[in-house]
Scaffold this active site. Structure first.
Site, PDB file in Angstrom:
ATOM      1  N   HIS A 188       3.023   2.911  21.058  1.00 28.12           N
ATOM      2  CA  HIS A 188       2.742   3.795  19.922  1.00 28.12           C
ATOM      3  C   HIS A 188       1.272   4.203  19.959  1.00 28.12           C
ATOM      4  O   HIS A 188       0.473   3.816  19.134  1.00 28.12           O
ATOM      5  CB  HIS A 188       3.060   3.069  18.612  1.00 28.12           C
ATOM      6  CG  HIS A 188       2.928   3.929  17.390  1.00 28.12           C
ATOM      7  ND1 HIS A 188       3.569   5.132  17.250  1.00 28.12           N
ATOM      8  CD2 HIS A 188       2.238   3.745  16.245  1.00 28.12           C
ATOM      9  CE1 HIS A 188       3.264   5.649  16.062  1.00 28.12           C
ATOM     10  NE2 HIS A 188       2.451   4.821  15.434  1.00 28.12           N
TER      11      HIS A 188
ATOM     12  N   GLY B   1       0.831  -1.213   0.000  1.00 31.31           N
ATOM     13  CA  GLY B   1       0.000   0.000   0.000  1.00 31.31           C
ATOM     14  C   GLY B   1       0.856   1.250   0.000  1.00 31.31           C
ATOM     15  O   GLY B   1       1.907   1.290  -0.661  1.00 31.31           O
TER      16      GLY B   1
HETATM   17  O1  TXD Z   1       4.789   4.246  12.544  1.00 29.86           O
HETATM   18  C1  TXD Z   1       3.995   3.364  12.363  1.00 29.86           C
HETATM   19  N1  TXD Z   1       4.155   2.193  12.937  1.00 29.86           N
HETATM   20  C2  TXD Z   1       2.841   3.605  11.496  1.00 29.86           C
HETATM   21  C3  TXD Z   1       1.976   2.527  11.179  1.00 29.86           C
HETATM   22  C4  TXD Z   1       2.601   4.905  10.980  1.00 29.86           C
HETATM   23  C5  TXD Z   1       1.579   5.088  10.099  1.00 29.86           C
HETATM   24  C6  TXD Z   1       0.685   4.035   9.681  1.00 29.86           C
HETATM   25  N2  TXD Z   1       0.935   2.785  10.278  1.00 29.86           N
HETATM   26  C7  TXD Z   1       0.147   1.600   9.930  1.00 29.86           C
HETATM   27  O2  TXD Z   1       0.773   0.907   8.862  1.00 29.86           O
HETATM   28  C8  TXD Z   1      -1.252   1.843   9.432  1.00 29.86           C
HETATM   29  O3  TXD Z   1      -2.133   2.122  10.484  1.00 29.86           O
HETATM   30  C9  TXD Z   1      -1.560   0.522   8.752  1.00 29.86           C
HETATM   31  O4  TXD Z   1      -1.955  -0.439   9.700  1.00 29.86           O
HETATM   32  C10 TXD Z   1      -0.190   0.121   8.152  1.00 29.86           C
HETATM   33  C11 TXD Z   1      -0.087   0.348   6.655  1.00 29.86           C
HETATM   34  O5  TXD Z   1      -0.362   1.681   6.346  1.00 29.86           O
HETATM   35  P1  TXD Z   1      -0.538   2.125   4.811  1.00 29.86           P
HETATM   36  O6  TXD Z   1      -0.766   3.578   4.813  1.00 29.86           O
HETATM   37  O7  TXD Z   1       0.541   1.561   3.986  1.00 29.86           O
HETATM   38  O8  TXD Z   1      -1.916   1.379   4.477  1.00 29.86           O
HETATM   39  P2  TXD Z   1      -2.491   0.941   3.044  1.00 29.86           P
HETATM   40  O9  TXD Z   1      -2.078   1.910   1.989  1.00 29.86           O
HETATM   41  O10 TXD Z   1      -3.923   0.635   3.213  1.00 29.86           O
HETATM   42  O11 TXD Z   1      -1.698  -0.404   2.746  1.00 29.86           O
HETATM   43  C12 TXD Z   1      -1.967  -1.578   3.426  1.00 29.86           C
HETATM   44  C13 TXD Z   1      -1.868  -2.689   2.438  1.00 29.86           C
HETATM   45  C14 TXD Z   1      -2.928  -2.613   1.323  1.00 29.86           C
HETATM   46  O12 TXD Z   1      -2.306  -2.527   0.057  1.00 29.86           O
HETATM   47  C15 TXD Z   1      -3.697  -3.920   1.477  1.00 29.86           C
HETATM   48  O13 TXD Z   1      -4.097  -4.492   0.242  1.00 29.86           O
HETATM   49  C16 TXD Z   1      -2.659  -4.775   2.157  1.00 29.86           C
HETATM   50  O14 TXD Z   1      -2.045  -3.943   3.098  1.00 29.86           O
HETATM   51  N3  TXD Z   1      -3.217  -5.956   2.799  1.00 29.86           N
HETATM   52  C17 TXD Z   1      -2.525  -7.097   2.896  1.00 29.86           C
HETATM   53  N4  TXD Z   1      -1.286  -7.400   2.518  1.00 29.86           N
HETATM   54  C18 TXD Z   1      -0.887  -8.657   2.749  1.00 29.86           C
HETATM   55  N5  TXD Z   1      -1.638  -9.590   3.337  1.00 29.86           N
HETATM   56  C19 TXD Z   1      -2.890  -9.320   3.732  1.00 29.86           C
HETATM   57  N6  TXD Z   1      -3.644 -10.246   4.327  1.00 29.86           N
HETATM   58  C20 TXD Z   1      -3.384  -8.012   3.521  1.00 29.86           C
HETATM   59  N7  TXD Z   1      -4.553  -7.406   3.780  1.00 29.86           N
HETATM   60  C21 TXD Z   1      -4.445  -6.156   3.334  1.00 29.86           C
END
Ligand code: TXD
Length: 321
Positions: free
Chosen positions: A176, A12
């Site tokens: 966090h 993502g």
């Molecule tokens: O500092 C930190 N730790 C953080 C964490 C700061 C900001 C955001 N943070 C968290 O990272 C946020 O709350 C989310 O839980 C994650 C990912 O954030 P992002 O902005 O990259 O989210 P997206 O764009 O929705 O991307 C998540 C992707 C998306 O493409 C889905 O299709 C995919 O995860 N996804 C999966 N990938 C693999 N396997 C499974 N099962 C799956 N389900 C969804």
């Protein structure tokens, strides 16, 4: 020397920036995994088609098949939903726990010797779950939160003092969430305490404390501030950069002391929980946790933050994870 293989689970917003940063820095070969068909393939192709312009030689592969992560040295997990306005990180618990369960099982199956940096929220719970499901030793499973929270705090201090952020050192510990603990006492600009600089700037101790309190508050709420502005998701550039700082420390065996969500075995008075603390990161992952004396106020704030982590973990366990 063979290039490192880096698996990014989640293609993502953060996953895409991670892939690009790894390419620009030539940190290793990338496998970008996502469950959405075409998304990781499209992003990988897009990034690699800039290789001539940016001048990098690594390979990037987008995939929906876990088999492709086989033998990865390093895994960065961002799979899971991000926050929308009005949501707390903890609101993501059920959905993201299900996802993390599958991710951990597959990483265990295909990359059982890897070092893992978990980024998905709610961070402290997701790292704990990954560790539990994978059964990996604690030095190989860590979370990214503190590098970002500390960078945010440092940025606000630099703006306030009108100095280069490169000279600011400030650390944020704890979970966090809104209870995170910015350590004010040791915040400094090239060794000079930030509080002294603020007192000199305002020539007023109370005013300096008020300004610091506002920066501390903004740091704690900084993730939410970006969510409110973006409306469609959460921060992704700075979380990606922060994860890369940890990845570099591991890949280049730098022994950097970075605030890391690490498993504690009694350090800081915490037994058996993942909490943000300073840790030495090197080729073996978390090589050691660095303890230092907290004053009574800091200790109380850390205990409060640890309690929030404990109740989050208890919620997760009640949900059957
Ligand atoms: O500092 C930190 N730790 C953080 C964490 C700061 C900001 C955001 N943070 C968290 O990272 C946020 O709350 C989310 O839980 C994650 C990912 O954030 P992002 O902005 O990259 O989210 P997206 O764009 O929705 O991307 C998540 C992707 C998306 O493409 C889905 O299709 C995919 O995860 N996804 C999966 N990938 C693999 N396997 C499974 N099962 C799956 N389900 C969804």
């Amino acid at each position: 020397m063979a290039r490192k293989k880096i698996a990014l689970i989640g293609g993502g917003q953060i996953g895409g920036v991670l892939a690009q940063l790894i390419a620009l820095k030539q940190l290793g070969d990338v496998v970008l995994f996502d469950v959405v068909e075409g998304l990781p393939q499209g992003k990988s192709l897009d990034i690699v088609e800039a290789s001539r312009v940016d001048g990098f030689d690594i390979s990037l592969k987008g995939t929906n098949d876990y088999k492709d992560i086989e033998g990865a040295d390093l895994v960065i997990v961002t799979a899971g939903l991000p926050r929308k306005p009005g949501m707390s990180r903890d609101d993501l618990l059920v959905t993201n726990a299900k996802i993390m369960n599958t991710v951990a099982e597959n990483v265990k199956m295909y990359a059982s010797n890897s070092i893992v940096i978990v980024v998905s929220n709610p961070l402290d719970a997701m790292v704990t779950l990954f560790k539990k499901v994978s059964g990996f030793p604690t030095n190989r499973v860590m979370g990214q939160a503190g590098v970002l929270d500390s960078s945010r705090f440092s940025t606000f201090i630099a703006w306030e003092l009108g100095v280069s952020v490169k000279d600011v050192n400030a650390m944020v510990l704890g979970g966090h969430g809104d209870t995170m603990v910015p350590i004010v006492r040791y915040a400094n600009v090239n060794g000079i305490p930030v509080m002294e600089l603020l007192e000199r700037k305002y020539n007023d101790k109370a005013k300096a404390q008020e300004v610091m309190a506002a920066m501390v508050k903004r740091t704690k709420m900084a993730g939410g501030e970006v969510v409110e502005l973006l409306k469609t998701g959460s921060a992704f550039y700075s979380p990606a950069s922060s994860s890369i700082a940890m990845a570099e420390a591991i890949i280049y065996d730098e022994k950097r002391i970075l605030p890391t969500c690490a498993f504690l075995n009694g350090q800081f008075g915490v037994e058996g929980y993942y909490v943000g603390v300073p840790a030495v990161l090197g080729a073996n992952g978390i090589e050691r946790v660095v303890e230092f004396a907290l004053d009574s106020e800091e200790k109380a704030a850390l205990d409060n933050s640890v309690n929030a982590v404990k109740s989050l973990i208890a919620d997760m366990e009640r949900l059957g994870f």
